[in-house]
Design a protein around this motif. Structure first.
Motif, PDB file in Angstrom:
ATOM      1  N   UNK A   1       6.882  10.331   4.992  1.00  0.00           N
ATOM      2  CA  UNK A   1       6.588  11.698   4.566  1.00  0.00           C
ATOM      3  C   UNK A   1       6.129  11.785   3.114  1.00  0.00           C
ATOM      4  N   UNK A   2       6.654  10.912   2.256  1.00  0.00           N
ATOM      5  CA  UNK A   2       6.293  11.021   0.847  1.00  0.00           C
ATOM      6  C   UNK A   2       5.197  10.048   0.434  1.00  0.00           C
ATOM      7  N   UNK A   3       4.860   9.115   1.312  1.00  0.00           N
ATOM      8  CA  UNK A   3       3.854   8.118   0.960  1.00  0.00           C
ATOM      9  C   UNK A   3       4.349   7.121  -0.071  1.00  0.00           C
TER      10      UNK A   3
ATOM     11  N   UNK B   1       0.827  -1.206   0.000  1.00  0.00           N
ATOM     12  CA  UNK B   1       0.000   0.000   0.000  1.00  0.00           C
ATOM     13  C   UNK B   1       0.858   1.251   0.000  1.00  0.00           C
ATOM     14  N   UNK B   2       0.210   2.388  -0.138  1.00  0.00           N
ATOM     15  CA  UNK B   2       0.898   3.665  -0.121  1.00  0.00           C
ATOM     16  C   UNK B   2       1.602   3.878   1.220  1.00  0.00           C
ATOM     17  N   UNK B   3       2.837   4.320   1.182  1.00  0.00           N
ATOM     18  CA  UNK B   3       3.571   4.604   2.409  1.00  0.00           C
ATOM     19  C   UNK B   3       3.943   3.374   3.218  1.00  0.00           C
ATOM     20  N   UNK B   4       3.753   2.212   2.620  1.00  0.00           N
ATOM     21  CA  UNK B   4       4.024   0.985   3.369  1.00  0.00           C
ATOM     22  C   UNK B   4       5.386   0.401   2.970  1.00  0.00           C
TER      23      UNK B   4
ATOM     24  N   UNK C   1       6.717   3.975  -6.101  1.00  0.00           N
ATOM     25  CA  UNK C   1       7.202   2.709  -5.539  1.00  0.00           C
ATOM     26  C   UNK C   1       8.722   2.673  -5.635  1.00  0.00           C
ATOM     27  N   UNK C   2       9.379   2.236  -4.560  1.00  0.00           N
ATOM     28  CA  UNK C   2      10.828   2.076  -4.593  1.00  0.00           C
ATOM     29  C   UNK C   2      11.168   0.628  -4.281  1.00  0.00           C
ATOM     30  N   UNK C   3      11.975   0.025  -5.146  1.00  0.00           N
ATOM     31  CA  UNK C   3      12.454  -1.329  -4.875  1.00  0.00           C
ATOM     32  C   UNK C   3      13.868  -1.188  -4.335  1.00  0.00           C
TER      33      UNK C   3
ATOM     34  N   UNK D   1      12.559  -1.866  10.062  1.00  0.00           N
ATOM     35  CA  UNK D   1      12.133  -0.982   8.992  1.00  0.00           C
ATOM     36  C   UNK D   1      10.723  -1.274   8.487  1.00  0.00           C
ATOM     37  N   UNK D   2      10.413  -2.559   8.317  1.00  0.00           N
ATOM     38  CA  UNK D   2       9.220  -2.905   7.541  1.00  0.00           C
ATOM     39  C   UNK D   2       7.949  -2.901   8.379  1.00  0.00           C
TER      40      UNK D   2
END
Lengths: 324, 329
Positions: free
Chosen positions: A203-205, A32-35, A175-177, A221-222
């Protein structure tokens, strides 16, 4: 909740002369967003292959043979290479393990950032430079004006990894991998990068898929974690529950095998044997030869993922019959 | 004799010449440059015990390991093995001491010759150090060694590529044990391994210590691994030992600010979801190390004194030696 990234029944195989080797099999997950979704497993579990598949960077002989990948509701696994290339960087950012090889040694940090920004956005050179400065500040690089004109070799490992993160964020991807983003770093630097990733998601979602072999990094972290074994998800759910009360025997073994501070030399639980090679994945549940609690059907039938206590577990011990 | 430590470092230092090539130096009028990799290192490792060295990259822990087995000669100070200064050169005396020590390296893919069979790899130290041994005795010894590390005697006929990372590290251990050493230097022996395999190797190393009375110098960057294997602990920062003492004491109640920082930075499985105190700064390059206490630019408690005066290691009473102006004064 609408997921930002959704992977459905993904299967990736390597074509070889002796037939296909399945590296990733039937993986389904959502972010999800920001997850931050952690993906943990030992070498050969298929975590990097999954990340590469989402980025559309699989190279022959590897290819997606089944399943779908959806970003914000639309499929991205069947895009033409050119369309995928534009998507990458713009909507999906990537952070890799080794910050030195991810940066071009012949260009300054500023040049690399500005080029990336100009590739994805129609802004002027001045605006791009300002954005680059702001990004460097945001990822915690002191004196960014000075760093902008330096080359990668003039920066320490932690600083380089911050630049790589800034590069991944240039076009404000959704999305960042992050594939082993802290593995090449010292613990004190690792702690700083972990904080940075968490702050960015907050902060950026940005949704983050954090791939690592280090359960400690995941725990810090997760939000949720997927535990991979031999190309399949053994268990997926909230981090806290999986860390404190793992259900899959592999997760239990993995948690017991990690040396912990304050455990005062109590003997480490060990899982005998090693992860099977791709050409010799056992039938049924791939973990059964190493499992201490195996049942009669474990070496014949692959367990389906079932929902137990807010997570999903693929193990016959937690099948339909024992759910009662 | 009983309280002579097996290994003793007395104010050991080691420098490296990292100058530019001669012509370059003359043309650009550069001075010679020395890198102090290790300075003022003093510690003892008692027989049958494990001393672990921890620290981040570039802190000099691997250099200490190499000094301990005589691969480097100290620039200052003395390394004593079993009470005697470490001999250098390739004489008979050196060979006699070397036979009593072995090394295990980090990367089991690079430290085994891919063209040799396991049999040849494990038997090599025997061939070098016990040339009179017959082939049948040697084969028997190799089989026994492989069994000892949890492999099968039949594995002797295979090549390294037929084994997984953990099994290769077992082969390295078997090779190290073949000359029946008393002392092993293990330089990050499990860093290249997966956690489940790391647990197997760490358990094996502890069992072997109990069974054979081995003494380990264990080099690692992972504090949790260190807690599991070490009796004593030395924490290094930029070439200096900042804190040495019993492992449990240090890990429970670290005295040096750097040790505290290092402990706080370890991702902790139990504290899922809670935030940590961030760690500031990064390790400076050992070529231009900060004046005074090298840790002062990152230290939250640094005073003027720390900037100018290098702290001397002093005992603080509980078996620990700490090099910090603020501790124990």
């Amino acid at each position: 909740m609408s997921a930002l990234l959704e992977v459905r029944h993904l299967r990736v195989a390597f074509e070889t002369r002796r037939g296909p080797l399945v590296a990733v099999d039937d993986i389904s997950l959502q972010i999800g967003e920001g997850e931050i979704l952690g993906m943990v497993g030992e070498s050969g579990a298929g975590k990097s292959v999954t990340g590469t598949a989402i980025l559309g960077l699989l190279e022959p002989p590897a290819r997606i043979t089944a399943g779908e990948i959806l970003l914000e509701g639309s499929r991205i696994d069947n895009l033409a290479p050119e369309a995928m290339r534009r998507l990458r960087g713009k909507r999906i950012g990537a952070i890799f393990q080794d910050p030195l090889t991810a940066l071009d040694p012949l260009f300054t940090i500023g040049q690399q950032l500005v080029e990336t920004i100009l590739t994805h956005d129609a802004v002027g050179a001045r605006a791009a430079r300002d954005r680059a400065l702001k990004l460097l500040g945001e990822v915690g690089i002191p004196a960014p004006e000075k760093r902008l004109d330096q080359y990668p070799h003039q920066l320490s490992g932690g600083m380089r990894q911050r630049v790589v993160i800034a590069l991944a964020l240039c076009a404000e991807p959704r999305l960042v991998i992050a594939d082993e983003p802290t593995t090449a770093l010292d613990v004190s630097t690792q702690a700083q990068i972990i904080e940075l990733l968490k702050r960015l998601a907050r902060t950026r979602g940005t949704a983050v898929l954090l791939i690592t072999h280090d359960m400690g990094v995941i725990a810090e972290t997760a939000d949720r974690v997927a535990v991979l074994y031999a190309g399949r998800i053994a268990e997926i759910g909230p981090v806290r529950e999986i860390v404190h009360a793992p259900l899959h025997p592999y997760t239990t073994g993995l948690m017991g095998a990690i040396p912990k501070l304050g455990a005062l030399r109590s003997r480490l639980a060990q899982i005998d044997g090693a992860m099977p090679r791709l050409d010799a994945i056992p039938p049924g549940c791939a973990f059964h030869p190493r499992c201490t609690q195996r049942l009669a059907q474990c070496d014949r039938e692959i367990p389906r993922a079932v929902a137990v206590d807010g997570r999903e577990v693929a193990c016959w011990l937690h099948g339909e019959s024992s759910r009662g | 004799m009983a309280d002579v430590p097996l290994l003793e470092f007395a104010d050991v230092g080691r420098d490296f010449d990292v100058s530019q090539p001669w012509l370059e130096r003359v043309l650009s009028r550069l001075p010679k440059q020395r890198l102090v990799a290790v300075d003022d290192a003093s510690f003892r490792v008692a027989r049958g015990r494990t001393l672990a060295l921890v620290g981040e990259s570039g802190c000099g822990k691997s250099t200490v390991g190499r000094l301990a087995v005589g691969l480097y000669k100290p620039s200052r100070g003395t390394v004593r093995f079993d009470g005697q200064p470490m001999p250098s050169g390739s004489g008979r005396e050196t060979m006699a001491v070397r036979r009593r020590m072995q090394m295990i390296f980090q990367d089991p893919y690079a430290s085994l010759n891919p063209r040799w069979k396991v049999d040849d790899i494990v038997a090599e130290p025997l061939r070098v150090q016990n040339a009179a041994m017959s082939e049948t005795d040697r084969a028997e010894r190799v089989a026994a060694l492989l069994r000892q590390v949890g492999l099968a005697p039949a594995d002797a006929r295979k090549f390294p590529h037929e084994f997984s990372g953990g099994q290769r590290q077992r082969i390295s251990i078997a090779r190290a044990l073949s000359s029946e050493p008393e002392f092993l230097v293990c330089d990050e022996p499990t860093s290249a391994l997966d956690v489940s395999v790391q647990a197997q190797v760490l358990n094996l190393m502890r069992d072997l210590q109990d069974r054979l009375g081995l003494t380990y110098l264990f080099i690692s960057h992972n504090l949790a691994v260190v807690e599991y294997v070490a009796h004593d602990l030395g924490v290094m920062y930029l070439g200096r030992l900042v804190e040495v003492g019993p492992a449990t004491t240090i890990l429970k109640d670290p005295a040096h600010p750097y040790t505290r920082m290092l402990l706080a930075a370890v991702p902790d499985l139990a504290m899922t979801g809670t935030s940590r105190t961030p760690v500031a700064g990064e390790i400076p390059s050992p070529i231009d190390r900060p004046s005074g206490c090298a840790f002062h630019p990152r230290c939250p408690h640094a005073t003027e004194r720390c900037r100018v005066e290098t702290p001397v290691a002093k005992p603080i009473g509980d078996g620990r030696v700490v090099a910090c102006h603020l501790v124990g004064s």
